[in-house]
Design an enzyme around this catalytic site. Structure first.
Site, PDB file in Angstrom:
ATOM      1  N   GLY A  66      -0.313  -3.929   2.371  1.00  9.79           N
ATOM      2  CA  GLY A  66       0.536  -5.061   2.008  1.00  9.79           C
ATOM      3  C   GLY A  66       0.166  -5.541   0.614  1.00  9.79           C
ATOM      4  N   CYS A  93      -5.562   0.242   3.943  1.00 10.24           N
ATOM      5  CA  CYS A  93      -5.526  -0.581   2.740  1.00 10.24           C
ATOM      6  C   CYS A  93      -5.667  -2.069   3.100  1.00 10.24           C
ATOM      7  CB  CYS A  93      -4.258  -0.267   1.932  1.00 10.24           C
ATOM      8  SG  CYS A  93      -4.307  -0.894   0.251  1.00 10.24           S
ATOM      9  N   HIS A 188      -4.180   5.743   1.192  1.00  9.37           N
ATOM     10  CA  HIS A 188      -2.945   5.814   1.985  1.00  9.37           C
ATOM     11  C   HIS A 188      -2.767   7.202   2.591  1.00  9.37           C
ATOM     12  CE1 HIS A 188      -1.269   1.857   1.067  1.00  9.37           C
ATOM     13  NE2 HIS A 188      -1.984   1.976  -0.031  1.00  9.37           N
ATOM     14  N   GLU A 190      -0.578   8.057   4.640  1.00 10.35           N
ATOM     15  CA  GLU A 190       0.823   8.312   4.984  1.00 10.35           C
ATOM     16  C   GLU A 190       1.625   8.958   3.856  1.00 10.35           C
ATOM     17  OE1 GLU A 190      -0.623   5.466   4.435  1.00 10.35           O
ATOM     18  OE2 GLU A 190       0.665   3.943   3.557  1.00 10.35           O
ATOM     19  N   ASP A 246      25.648   9.248   7.416  1.00 11.26           N
ATOM     20  CA  ASP A 246      25.094   8.040   8.041  1.00 11.26           C
ATOM     21  C   ASP A 246      26.112   7.361   8.963  1.00 11.26           C
ATOM     22  OD1 ASP A 246      23.053   8.682   6.376  1.00 11.26           O
ATOM     23  OD2 ASP A 246      23.479   7.128   4.900  1.00 11.26           O
ATOM     24  N   LYS A 388      16.532   9.566   5.828  1.00 15.25           N
ATOM     25  CA  LYS A 388      17.723  10.425   5.836  1.00 15.25           C
ATOM     26  C   LYS A 388      17.538  11.703   6.673  1.00 15.25           C
ATOM     27  CE  LYS A 388      21.776  10.937   3.689  1.00 15.25           C
ATOM     28  NZ  LYS A 388      22.704   9.819   3.451  1.00 15.25           N
TER      29      LYS A 388
END
Ligand code: XMP
Length: 532
Positions: A66, A93, A188, A190, A246, A388
């Site tokens: 954050g 983090c 991080h 990810e 979408d 996506k």
């Protein structure tokens, strides 16, 4: 909407890892990595209560990064009692810093400048740290690259913590608690710039949380169906179909959830490519048997665009006309209370929303087709947590045809921004015919899935052509094909010469009013993907 409203649906059904969202840009990326590892993840508010968490029966918790500093007044906090639940917790983090602070450590600004970007991590595989460290870093080399993005550091840990890894400027780059199942990483895991990040997250899920790994996209489908039914009950839902992936996935998903309570509206603005309207009609009306209303508004759009040449003015006119047409069409549908939209996670994060409402506003959208709140509908946005490629996978699970699931993006203003300068129906007809040839050849050459976007552009320039004994003076078509993953940057596709030759040949022969075909070899930046 209750900010933790996701929770009840999942509880008890699926092994779940709640992610406490402290406002990181990457929070959905964490969720996505957890899903990719075969475990269900759900985002929750950072101050979720312990009883709410318990009700979800989680197998582990992740505390996200954050932008705040844990020592600032008003910085988001979690309930310290979550560390007493005996559930494994991974802090990333800011998540590591808040946990360290709540468990007796100290967090301060990094002495060196803030650390952003790639750096080297030294992992302590010395065995001195006990079994838990090996669990988190199993299969990770002693030295590896990681991605850092922080201005603060954990400076001091109580005696209850062990350091697991360090970088040159961050001695506590990974930590664990001695008696509680808590791990923290300052980097991080990810992001793809941390090559072993996926492995570290998998280790947390499988070695520490003992996940079964049964999560699949089909499970998302079932949960999404439940949520939609809960939200709309017996209400009628409108969905604006654009022909893109979408809105197509949203329509198919809603149809699966609520069947005949769904009405789709497709606005034919006269700026579509060849067969676009027919393909939407055949997929949604004939195949899915969805109540589809097609509004033929081509004349309205084209007369509003008459003599307009400036691209942003074109966009504004088209956006406004779309809202007018959609409003009129929706008035004719009785009892419609909900509006379904294909909002994806990148749209959510770019507009600074999210559970902590703190993610910085990154970029403005230039989407046409966004509908104003004054229409008075309650929004249904079932794809808000997906990226996506996940939407495409969901489309496949829902049985949408490949041509829709893998369709290249098509801008809301359609051919208006590919017909450079003034728009007339004659020019649009030329552009449509050339574009169809290009796409046919790209598909035939097996290049549709490897290129990100391929299309024709009609230039407001005439050039000389010799046809038989005749001399012509006719428009020029530019071909544009780009490779890109995020459409923020792009490179022109290296289409083989013989395929370019065939496309060019067919266009000048079959579309009689074109004199010349050129291929655009500009990267983005500086050139944008569209010409206007
Ligand atoms: P540019 O031309 O900005 O395009 O490099 C990046 C991506 O955005 C699409 N694009 C639009 N999409 N409304 C849309 O819905 C628009 O006004 C618009 N302009 C560009 C473009 O096709 C590419 O995918």
């Amino acid at each position: 909407m209750n900010k933790n409203s996701n929770n009840s649906v999942e509880s008890g059904k699926e092994q779940t890892v709640p992610i406490l969202d402290f406002g990181s840009q990457y929070v959905q990326l964490i969720a996505r990595r957890v899903r990719e590892a075969g475990v269900h993840a759900v985002l929750v508010a950072p101050d979720i209560s312990v009883s709410e968490l318990r009700a979800m029966n989680p197998i582990g918790l992740i505390l996200s990064g954050g932008p705040a500093s844990v020592y600032e007044p008003g910085a988001p906090r979690c309930d310290p009692k979550i560390f007493d639940l005996q559930i494994p917790v991974l802090g990333i983090c800011y998540g590591m810093q808040i946990a360290a602070q709540l468990l007796g450590g100290q967090v301060k600004p990094a002495a060196a400048a803030a650390e952003y970007g790639a750096t080297r991590l030294q992992v302590r595989h010395d065995g001195a740290v006990g079994t838990y460290s090996d669990e988190l870093f199993t299969g990770v080399p002693e030295e590896t690259g990681v991605w850092m993005s922080h201005g603060d550091q954990v400076k001091e840990l109580g005696r209850d913590f062990i350091a697991l890894a360090a970088t040159a400027t961050c001695p506590l780059a990974a930590i664990r608690h001695k008696t509680r199942p808590f791990f923290g990483v300052q980097f991080h895991p990810e992001v793809t710039h941390t090559p072993y990040g996926g492995k570290i997250l998998e280790n947390f899920l499988y070695c520490v949380c003992r996940a079964a790994g049964s999560w699949r996209m089909g499970n998302f489908l079932n949960i999404a169906v439940d949520k939609i039914r809960q939200q709309v009950s017996s209400g009628r839902v409108l969905c604006g179909l654009s022909g893109g992936v979408d809105s197509a996935v949203v329509a198919a998903l809603l149809h699966r959830a609520i069947g005949e309570q769904l009405t789709c509206i497709f606005v034919d603005n006269g700026l579509l490519r060849k067969n676009e309207r027919a393909s939407v009609e055949s997929t949604f009306r004939d195949h899915f048997h969805i109540d589809l209303r097609v509004v033929d508004a081509a004349d309205e759009f084209l007369s509003a665009l008459a003599d307009v040449t400036e691209p942003q003015t074109k966009r504004k006119i088209i956006g406004k006309a779309f809202i007018d047409v959609f409003k009129r069409a929706s008035r004719g549908i009785r009892d419609a209370r909900f509006l379904a939209q294909g909002t994806l996670y990148p749209d959510v994060i770019e507009s600074g929303q999210g559970y902590a409402h703190t993610a910085a506003n990154i970029k403005l959208h230039h989407n046409v087709g966004g509908l104003p709140a004054e229409l008075g509908f309650e929004l249904v946005e079932p794809l808000r947590e997906l990226f996506k490629d996940e939407v495409r996978r969901l489309g496949e699970v829902l049985g949408l045809p490949e041509a829709i699931v893998w369709r290249h993006p098509f801008p809301g203003p359609g051919l208006a921004v590919r017909c450079i300068g003034e728009i007339t129906s004659e020019k649009l007809a030329i552009l449509r015919a050339a574009d169809e040839i290009l796409l046919e050849e790209i598909v035939a050459a097996g290049l549709y899935r490897t290129t990100a976007q391929s299309f024709a552009v009609l230039l407001p320039v005439n050039s000389v052509a010799v046809m038989g004994d005749d001399r012509g003076y006719k428009p020029v078509i530019a071909l544009r094909s780009v490779d890109s993953t995020d459409f923020m940057t792009a490179d022109w596709s290296r289409i083989p010469y013989d395929i370019l030759a065939r496309i060019s040949n067919r266009i000048v022969n079959e579309v009689r009013s074109v004199s010349r075909v050129v291929y655009d070899i500009t990267s983005k930046p500086p050139g944008t993907i569209e010409w206007e």
